[in-house]
Scaffold this motif. Structure first.
Motif, short mmCIF file in Angstrom:
data_model
loop_
_atom_site.label_atom_id
_atom_site.label_comp_id
_atom_site.label_asym_id
_atom_site.label_seq_id
_atom_site.Cartn_x
_atom_site.Cartn_y
_atom_site.Cartn_z
N ARG A 180 0.89 -1.24 0.05
CA ARG A 180 0.17 0.16 0.20
C ARG A 180 0.84 1.28 -0.58
O ARG A 180 0.43 2.12 -0.60
CB ARG A 180 -0.86 0.27 1.45
CG ARG A 180 -1.83 0.80 1.11
CD ARG A 180 -2.73 1.02 2.35
NE ARG A 180 -4.24 0.50 1.58
CZ ARG A 180 -4.32 -1.06 2.88
NH1 ARG A 180 -3.75 -1.85 3.22
NH2 ARG A 180 -4.85 -1.89 1.69
N ALA A 181 2.51 1.45 0.83
CA ALA A 181 2.54 2.38 1.10
C ALA A 181 3.55 2.34 -0.62
O ALA A 181 3.68 3.23 -0.70
CB ALA A 181 4.11 2.05 1.43
N GLN A 182 3.44 1.69 -1.39
CA GLN A 182 4.22 1.64 -2.21
C GLN A 182 3.98 2.54 -3.49
O GLN A 182 3.57 3.14 -4.44
CB GLN A 182 4.84 0.77 -3.25
CG GLN A 182 5.91 -0.06 -2.51
CD GLN A 182 5.97 -1.65 -2.69
OE1 GLN A 182 6.34 -1.51 -4.51
NE2 GLN A 182 6.52 -2.57 -2.33
N ALA A 183 1.88 1.76 -3.29
CA ALA A 183 0.72 1.99 -3.97
C ALA A 183 1.03 3.78 -3.75
O ALA A 183 0.55 4.51 -4.85
CB ALA A 183 -0.33 1.17 -4.47
N LEU A 184 0.87 4.05 -3.11
CA LEU A 184 0.40 5.53 -2.56
C LEU A 184 1.39 6.53 -3.00
O LEU A 184 1.24 7.68 -3.01
CB LEU A 184 0.32 5.15 -0.69
CG LEU A 184 -0.33 6.74 0.00
CD1 LEU A 184 -2.07 7.19 -1.20
CD2 LEU A 184 -0.96 6.15 1.26
N ALA A 185 2.77 6.17 -2.39
CA ALA A 185 3.45 6.89 -3.59
C ALA A 185 3.93 6.76 -4.63
O ALA A 185 3.72 8.38 -4.73
CB ALA A 185 5.56 6.56 -3.22
N GLN A 186 3.50 5.66 -5.82
CA GLN A 186 2.73 6.16 -6.44
C GLN A 186 2.10 7.38 -7.21
O GLN A 186 2.16 8.01 -8.40
CB GLN A 186 2.65 5.31 -7.43
CG GLN A 186 3.98 4.88 -7.84
CD GLN A 186 3.28 2.43 -8.18
OE1 GLN A 186 2.97 2.89 -9.35
NE2 GLN A 186 4.20 1.82 -7.70
N LEU A 187 1.09 7.21 -6.17
CA LEU A 187 -0.19 8.08 -6.80
C LEU A 187 -0.15 9.47 -6.28
O LEU A 187 -0.80 10.01 -6.93
CB LEU A 187 -1.59 7.51 -5.47
CG LEU A 187 -2.63 8.93 -5.30
CD1 LEU A 187 -4.22 8.40 -6.44
CD2 LEU A 187 -3.93 7.87 -4.65
N GLN A 188 0.53 10.02 -5.20
CA GLN A 188 1.10 11.42 -4.72
C GLN A 188 1.91 11.45 -5.43
O GLN A 188 2.04 12.60 -6.05
CB GLN A 188 2.21 10.80 -3.38
CG GLN A 188 2.09 11.97 -3.15
CD GLN A 188 3.52 12.06 -1.91
OE1 GLN A 188 4.48 10.87 -1.17
NE2 GLN A 188 3.18 12.68 -0.99
N GLN A 189 2.53 10.70 -6.57
CA GLN A 189 4.08 11.65 -7.55
C GLN A 189 2.94 12.08 -8.82
O GLN A 189 3.38 13.08 -9.53
CB GLN A 189 4.98 10.39 -8.02
CG GLN A 189 5.50 11.03 -8.64
CD GLN A 189 7.01 9.84 -9.45
OE1 GLN A 189 6.64 8.91 -8.80
NE2 GLN A 189 8.18 10.71 -9.81
N ALA A 190 2.35 11.05 -9.13
CA ALA A 190 0.81 10.97 -10.22
C ALA A 190 0.34 12.48 -10.53
O ALA A 190 0.07 13.32 -10.74
CB ALA A 190 0.00 10.19 -10.65
N LEU A 191 -0.59 12.60 -8.89
CA LEU A 191 -1.17 13.59 -8.52
C LEU A 191 -0.72 14.56 -8.66
O LEU A 191 -1.06 15.57 -8.60
CB LEU A 191 -2.05 13.13 -7.38
CG LEU A 191 -2.88 11.79 -7.17
CD1 LEU A 191 -3.60 12.53 -5.84
CD2 LEU A 191 -4.38 12.35 -7.88
N ASN A 192 0.44 14.57 -8.09
CA ASN A 192 1.72 16.35 -8.27
C ASN A 192 2.35 17.22 -9.73
O ASN A 192 1.99 17.83 -9.66
CB ASN A 192 3.09 15.99 -7.34
CG ASN A 192 3.67 16.56 -6.80
OD1 ASN A 192 2.97 17.91 -6.62
ND2 ASN A 192 4.62 17.04 -6.72
#
Length: 194
Positions: A180-192
């Protein structure tokens, strides 16, 4: 702040998402605050189920939505329990799921497994290009539960590089290593980059 509905009522997931996405200007609100029913998870993959949950939340709230679907895949069981991880023992809870998994692996030498998490972000219910992020956490299934933290299959999921199960890891360590931490880090980058 951009209000986004999180397609869950899980307080822990809400807090984790909020702390990660707040700096990007997102305010995370659980779908339970809108008194809407859970989506039917009848997809065949983690991606399908996450999309169903996000689309359901968008349709009923009119807001952008984030949803995740996750589970445990065991190689010797051809990926089971997979998308059925939380319902593996017919909805009888974590202890029953763990007992069923141990029974299924009795005498099996190959105990490799991985946790999978797919997080989806939809801008609206008809969004033709959802953001889809995926994290995977490799490990092995132990012969017996160990550790008192975490939930689900954490007491059986050995993290070889840490020398303990996910349930024995300090929460801050788990939050940096987990699927979940890995997917969430990707999401944070994409939303940025929106």
């Amino acid at each position: 702040m951009q209000k986004v509905v999180l397609a869950t009522g899980n307080v822990g997931k809400v807090a984790e998402m909020q702390s990660t996405l707040e700096s990007l200007g997102f305010s995370i609100v659980p779908q339970s605050e809108f008194d809407i029913p859970e989506a039917v998870e009848d997809g065949l993959t983690f991606v399908e189920n996450a999309l169903k949950k996000a689309r359901h939340a968008c349709e009923l709230t009119g807001l952008p939505a984030i949803a995740d679907d996750s589970g445990l895949e065991v190689r010797a069981l051809h990926g089971a329990p997979g998308i059925h991880s939380s319902r593996y023992a017919e909805g009888q809870g974590d202890a029953a799921n763990n007992a069923k998994l141990l029974a299924a692996l009795a005498g099996v030498k190959d105990r490799r497994a991985r946790f999978q998490c797919v997080i989806v972000y939809l801008r609206h219910a008809l969004d033709p290009t959802p953001i889809i992020c995926q994290g995977s956490w490799q490990g092995e299934i132990t012969d017996a539960p160990s550790g008192s933290a975490g939930f689900g299959y954490d007491p059986l999921f050995m993290v070889p590089e840490q020398g303990c199960t996910a349930a024995a890891l300090p929460p801050e360590t788990k939050r940096t290593l987990s699927h979940r931490a890995q997917a969430l880090a990707q999401l944070q980058q994409a939303l940025n980059h929106l």
